[in-house]
Motif scaffolding. Sequence first.
Motif, PDB file in Angstrom:
ATOM      1  N   LYS A 688       0.854  -1.192   0.000  1.00  0.00           N
ATOM      2  CA  LYS A 688       0.000   0.000   0.000  1.00  0.00           C
ATOM      3  C   LYS A 688       0.883   1.232   0.000  1.00  0.00           C
ATOM      4  CE  LYS A 688      -4.023  -1.592   2.611  1.00  0.00           C
ATOM      5  NZ  LYS A 688      -4.677  -1.539   3.924  1.00  0.00           N
ATOM      6  N   VAL A 689       0.598   2.150  -0.906  1.00  0.00           N
ATOM      7  CA  VAL A 689       1.319   3.428  -0.892  1.00  0.00           C
ATOM      8  C   VAL A 689       0.561   4.361   0.055  1.00  0.00           C
ATOM      9  CG1 VAL A 689       2.225   5.330  -2.255  1.00  0.00           C
ATOM     10  CG2 VAL A 689       2.074   3.046  -3.255  1.00  0.00           C
ATOM     11  N   GLN A 690       1.099   4.534   1.247  1.00  0.00           N
ATOM     12  CA  GLN A 690       0.403   5.353   2.242  1.00  0.00           C
ATOM     13  C   GLN A 690       0.577   6.842   1.967  1.00  0.00           C
ATOM     14  OE1 GLN A 690       2.370   3.754   5.767  1.00  0.00           O
ATOM     15  NE2 GLN A 690       0.506   2.606   6.269  1.00  0.00           N
ATOM     16  N   LYS A 691       1.794   7.221   1.622  1.00  0.00           N
ATOM     17  CA  LYS A 691       2.073   8.630   1.367  1.00  0.00           C
ATOM     18  C   LYS A 691       2.851   8.760   0.068  1.00  0.00           C
ATOM     19  CE  LYS A 691       2.489   9.842   6.266  1.00  0.00           C
ATOM     20  NZ  LYS A 691       3.343  10.396   7.333  1.00  0.00           N
ATOM     21  N   PHE A 692       2.548   9.800  -0.672  1.00  0.00           N
ATOM     22  CA  PHE A 692       3.382  10.107  -1.840  1.00  0.00           C
ATOM     23  C   PHE A 692       3.497  11.617  -1.947  1.00  0.00           C
ATOM     24  CE2 PHE A 692       5.279  10.341  -5.887  1.00  0.00           C
ATOM     25  CZ  PHE A 692       5.865   9.111  -6.130  1.00  0.00           C
ATOM     26  N   TYR A 693       4.705  12.090  -1.896  1.00  0.00           N
ATOM     27  CA  TYR A 693       4.957  13.530  -2.028  1.00  0.00           C
ATOM     28  C   TYR A 693       5.809  13.753  -3.283  1.00  0.00           C
ATOM     29  CZ  TYR A 693       3.705  13.474   2.951  1.00  0.00           C
ATOM     30  OH  TYR A 693       3.064  13.282   4.148  1.00  0.00           O
ATOM     31  N   ALA A 694       5.257  14.525  -4.198  1.00  0.00           N
ATOM     32  CA  ALA A 694       5.972  14.842  -5.447  1.00  0.00           C
ATOM     33  C   ALA A 694       6.416  16.298  -5.377  1.00  0.00           C
ATOM     34  CB  ALA A 694       5.061  14.618  -6.639  1.00  0.00           C
ATOM     35  N   GLN A 710      -1.185  17.928 -13.391  1.00  0.00           N
ATOM     36  CA  GLN A 710      -0.295  17.143 -14.243  1.00  0.00           C
ATOM     37  C   GLN A 710       0.582  16.233 -13.379  1.00  0.00           C
ATOM     38  OE1 GLN A 710       0.895  17.648 -17.951  1.00  0.00           O
ATOM     39  NE2 GLN A 710      -1.323  17.738 -17.915  1.00  0.00           N
ATOM     40  N   MET A 711       1.053  16.777 -12.282  1.00  0.00           N
ATOM     41  CA  MET A 711       1.908  15.977 -11.393  1.00  0.00           C
ATOM     42  C   MET A 711       1.119  14.830 -10.748  1.00  0.00           C
ATOM     43  SD  MET A 711       3.976  19.229  -9.805  1.00  0.00           S
ATOM     44  CE  MET A 711       4.821  18.409  -8.461  1.00  0.00           C
ATOM     45  N   TYR A 712      -0.062  15.143 -10.243  1.00  0.00           N
ATOM     46  CA  TYR A 712      -0.870  14.076  -9.625  1.00  0.00           C
ATOM     47  C   TYR A 712      -1.156  12.963 -10.638  1.00  0.00           C
ATOM     48  CZ  TYR A 712      -1.872  16.968  -5.487  1.00  0.00           C
ATOM     49  OH  TYR A 712      -1.756  17.686  -4.334  1.00  0.00           O
ATOM     50  N   GLY A 713      -1.534  13.382 -11.851  1.00  0.00           N
ATOM     51  CA  GLY A 713      -1.877  12.390 -12.864  1.00  0.00           C
ATOM     52  C   GLY A 713      -0.695  11.519 -13.233  1.00  0.00           C
ATOM     53  N   ALA A 714       0.458  12.145 -13.444  1.00  0.00           N
ATOM     54  CA  ALA A 714       1.643  11.378 -13.837  1.00  0.00           C
ATOM     55  C   ALA A 714       2.078  10.444 -12.709  1.00  0.00           C
ATOM     56  CB  ALA A 714       2.780  12.329 -14.209  1.00  0.00           C
ATOM     57  N   VAL A 715       1.969  10.902 -11.481  1.00  0.00           N
ATOM     58  CA  VAL A 715       2.337  10.034 -10.354  1.00  0.00           C
ATOM     59  C   VAL A 715       1.404   8.833 -10.295  1.00  0.00           C
ATOM     60  CG1 VAL A 715       2.376   9.854  -7.845  1.00  0.00           C
ATOM     61  CG2 VAL A 715       3.447  11.816  -8.963  1.00  0.00           C
ATOM     62  N   SER A 718       2.385   6.433 -12.874  1.00  0.00           N
ATOM     63  CA  SER A 718       3.622   5.696 -12.610  1.00  0.00           C
ATOM     64  C   SER A 718       3.478   4.767 -11.406  1.00  0.00           C
ATOM     65  CB  SER A 718       4.809   6.651 -12.467  1.00  0.00           C
ATOM     66  OG  SER A 718       4.503   7.726 -11.622  1.00  0.00           O
ATOM     67  N   ILE A 719       2.563   5.067 -10.504  1.00  0.00           N
ATOM     68  CA  ILE A 719       2.259   4.079  -9.456  1.00  0.00           C
ATOM     69  C   ILE A 719       1.641   2.844 -10.114  1.00  0.00           C
ATOM     70  CG2 ILE A 719       0.707   3.576  -7.514  1.00  0.00           C
ATOM     71  CD1 ILE A 719       1.219   6.410  -6.489  1.00  0.00           C
ATOM     72  N   GLY A 720       0.819   3.080 -11.123  1.00  0.00           N
ATOM     73  CA  GLY A 720       0.245   1.957 -11.870  1.00  0.00           C
ATOM     74  C   GLY A 720       1.320   1.095 -12.509  1.00  0.00           C
TER      75      GLY A 720
ATOM     76  N   GLN B 136      -6.035  12.538 -14.077  1.00  0.00           N
ATOM     77  CA  GLN B 136      -5.767  12.327 -12.667  1.00  0.00           C
ATOM     78  C   GLN B 136      -5.585  10.852 -12.366  1.00  0.00           C
ATOM     79  OE1 GLN B 136      -8.024  14.778 -13.764  1.00  0.00           O
ATOM     80  NE2 GLN B 136      -6.084  15.834 -13.538  1.00  0.00           N
ATOM     81  N   GLY B 137      -6.137  10.028 -13.241  1.00  0.00           N
ATOM     82  CA  GLY B 137      -5.897   8.594 -13.147  1.00  0.00           C
ATOM     83  C   GLY B 137      -6.398   7.967 -11.874  1.00  0.00           C
ATOM     84  N   CYS B 138      -7.250   8.643 -11.150  1.00  0.00           N
ATOM     85  CA  CYS B 138      -7.569   8.106  -9.833  1.00  0.00           C
ATOM     86  C   CYS B 138      -9.061   7.874  -9.652  1.00  0.00           C
ATOM     87  CB  CYS B 138      -7.041   9.036  -8.746  1.00  0.00           C
ATOM     88  SG  CYS B 138      -7.614  10.701  -8.889  1.00  0.00           S
ATOM     89  N   LEU B 139      -9.765   7.777 -10.730  1.00  0.00           N
ATOM     90  CA  LEU B 139     -11.194   7.542 -10.597  1.00  0.00           C
ATOM     91  C   LEU B 139     -11.560   6.328 -11.448  1.00  0.00           C
ATOM     92  CD1 LEU B 139     -12.420  11.211 -11.078  1.00  0.00           C
ATOM     93  CD2 LEU B 139     -12.200  10.018  -8.923  1.00  0.00           C
ATOM     94  N   LYS B 140     -11.357   5.196 -10.906  1.00  0.00           N
ATOM     95  CA  LYS B 140     -11.598   4.011 -11.710  1.00  0.00           C
ATOM     96  C   LYS B 140     -12.348   2.959 -10.904  1.00  0.00           C
ATOM     97  CE  LYS B 140      -7.495   5.027 -14.196  1.00  0.00           C
ATOM     98  NZ  LYS B 140      -6.229   4.650 -14.717  1.00  0.00           N
TER      99      LYS B 140
END
Lengths: 815, 149
Positions: A688-694, A710-715, A718-720, B136-140
């Motif tokens: 589980k990724v509990q925290k992520f700070y970019a 853009q940063m949230y989406g790319a992170v 890349s977590i995926g 945002q990739g976070c709504l799935k």
Amino acid sequence: MKLALEKMKGGCYKSEIAPSFRPELEVIGKPGAKIDGPQLVSGERAFVEDYVTPDTCYMVVLRSPHASAYINSIDDSEARKVEGVIEILTAYNTPETHYMQAGQGNPEPSPHDRRLFNLKVRHVGDRVAAVIAETLEAAKEACSKIKVDYEVLPAVFTVEEAMAPGAPLVHNGIVEYRSGAPADLDEYNKKAGDPREGKVIYQFPLHADIHKNIAASNKGEIGNVDEAFAHSDAVVEATYQTSQIQHTPLETHLCFAKMEGGRLTVYASTQVPYHVRRIVGWVTGLPENKIHIIKTRVGGGYGSKQDILIEDLTGYAAFVTGRPVFCHNTREEEFIANSTRHPMRVHVKMSGNKDGQITGIFMEVCANTGPYGNHCLTVPMNSCSKTLPLFKCDNMRYDLKVYYTNTPPAGAYQGYGTPKGTYGLMMAMAELADKLGIDYKDMVLKNHVEEGYMLEILKGLGEGREGNVVPVGSCGLDEAVRKGCDMINWGKKEVSSDPDWKIGKGFAMIMQGSGLPGLDHSEAIAKLETDGTVILNSGGADIGTGLDTISAKIVAEILKLPMDRITVNSGDTDSCAFDTGAYASSGTFFSGNASVVATRKLKDMIIKEAAFQMGEKEEDLDVRAPGEVYSKKTGKTLSYYELSHTACSGTGHGQMIAHGTFTTAASSVPYGAHFAQVAVNTRTGEIKVQKFYALQDAGTPINPEVALCQMYGAVMKSIGHTLHEDMILDKKGRCLTANMTDYGVPMISEAPEDFKAVLIDVNDEFGPFGAKSISEIACNGAAPAIGIAIHDACGVWIRNWPMTPEKVLKALGKI
Amino acid sequence: MRIDCIINGKNRSFDIDPTMRLRDMLLINGNFAVRDSDDCEGFCGSDTVLVDGTPVYANLVLAGEVNGCEIRTPDGLGNSQHLTIVQQAMIDAGVVQSAYNAPAAALLLTWLLEKNPNPSKEEIGKESESFQGGDQGCLKRNLHQRRRL
């Protein structure tokens, strides 16, 4: 939701949407409405599919069921009898022109190794035929009636299989060079196989050898790495493997093309309108003045729409049939016949001393480019050129080889090789720190570059030419590392109340570029309309990232005009001027700078014309809000409306139109550090990724709220890649995960519980108003940050992404 | 078969095959912002519409099922000249980027606020799991247990 609720209840937002930067500027660096936002969010016509006309024909592609096979014959006689079929295209009735689909600068550092249709299919999903019919149903039915006789051949799916002695060859045709042909080329070509292999044509040498399945290679060294390894306190050596992953844009690839007045018009969802025009021109034989590319809004690019994967064939189909043609990839086609991230094997050897100094680094990169060589040299090179320059190390060597295989094709993908190089190098550094008994943070702080450090390593890392050796410019790396360490309480061990869960922390330094100095090229045309408003025709391609808003803000800032009096028209090859496109993180830096150049020229023209009309000296005049010229000497004003109206009145000097071109040798590199805290269940292997700070230095963030997203989406992307995504092939090369459910994109429930994006405030010397790139770099940190955190949590190094529970349990020795 | 329904407040009639997908019927009606991102898999939510106040994937509903129903589509919210608070907030927050299914997300969030004017963060997360936000990739939505091997 929070903003909407605040406005509903109190009539205004109470929360800060995003931080602001550059208080001396009006709109740049301030959160503000994205100019295409209303059109997009309200569901107005915006995307390619929205412009398809009722008389349009549909095109469906018949794809190869085999990973490697010669086509002996194609019988389309029954298919042609299906009512509504207009044309069926195959290798037998289409041009033999060899080209490639990568949207790169011309001449490309990718081999021309394909035709519209080949007589050898090289992957499951490769094009065999295309049916153009009056209905989608007729096209599908006709496709099912095409009979193909294949001569099935053995195939290779990994770099290990491709490099093995006697391996089946993916390409074994005639090799040609546009320049730099080796002296023994005639001898080399005597080994060419069946004529159906086609050709491989290099624009210049890529150090390839198709008889060994090598599509490209490169190597270089500074200092003496072997000497460093021999005289260091510790050496680590490990191999890091990455999987094949797909971009999964919500809008799958699509194209609508039609002939009008002897010209071919192509509606394209593309990052590279001008490369689309050039390549459609190559396959149709039409000159560029006969082709009009209209870039619509783009429903997700991520690099996959840097390649001309569907426009070549759709454009050709419309050209030969004279009918409007629409083609829209299925999701399965996105996976098997589109482009993907190059799977890579990154072998790293790194040495250091007890004081934490890194003394030597060796990176050996083996990349899998699939059946065709799109970006085959440059993606793997980026895994070195956007990682090694993070280190102040005198001894560094890289050796990269890129192999053809029969997997689904690879190409450009956000990050462009860098996520994999960063994964290998940062993990190796953490392993070295662990071996030396040094805190990883201390090692990072001791070895990272800083402003002014001369990057000798870049000399051999140009894109097909010698690279520019430049010093590090503006650099927020140190601040990102220190601030992130504070945010995550680096060094403090977190303990779960459940003994099965172990918690660990990790981070990674990251960098990218802002376009390609010496290669990228952008232009813009700024027009003062007769009422004093401005239309900016930008060659840049906004793919949802806010580039058009950046251009509008630049005009607003320089001309002191309200945003609603500025329109940006972009990516239309008829009305705009040439731009290499939106890739290599070039949009803000290159296209934005072209907008700066054009608008400053327009301002100069405005001042000159105003001096004439006002009877004042140019040096006494300036512009001010809301769009007027004023005299610092006399206090007189002249609105842009009056100015332009008079200039276009029949007796004036005419419309003020300025053209700006931007090229540069300067390099503006964004830096950053990504931090992760993970919990690992040592009983089940779950992560589980509990925290992520970019934390990222993007120079001046022109659109701060868009930059953060853009940063949230790319992170999240890349977590995926790090934890879930994987295109799994069976033994025959068929992708078993070619749909959204099986493939493994991350879910909302997998977003980090504590997820923050932070912009490090650095003003860059060369960027437009100090801006650098923002998005691609944000793909680089998750894998190493999470990998290092997993080791911190439970003591195992997961050197293979995706980092699945199964791999964790295997590493822990539990299965 | 004749299908009578209300789409975005207007009475509409269609003489169509009742086994047609609802999305195809809506495309005939001009509601092109009901999109398909997943070959009708019911994963991404780009085809979300409201049928009698309930969010559904329009690709997984047959036209015959909506006879007599009231349908709301993403383009039935505010237009670009007159945005709703939710639409404007999405732009202001920076989440409208490539935006292929941003209209559908706006519809779902609007529905959520109409149903529950004070949703908790958890409730927002739960309801938005039917979506894949492209940027945002976070709504799935996790419709099935995913392979993780």
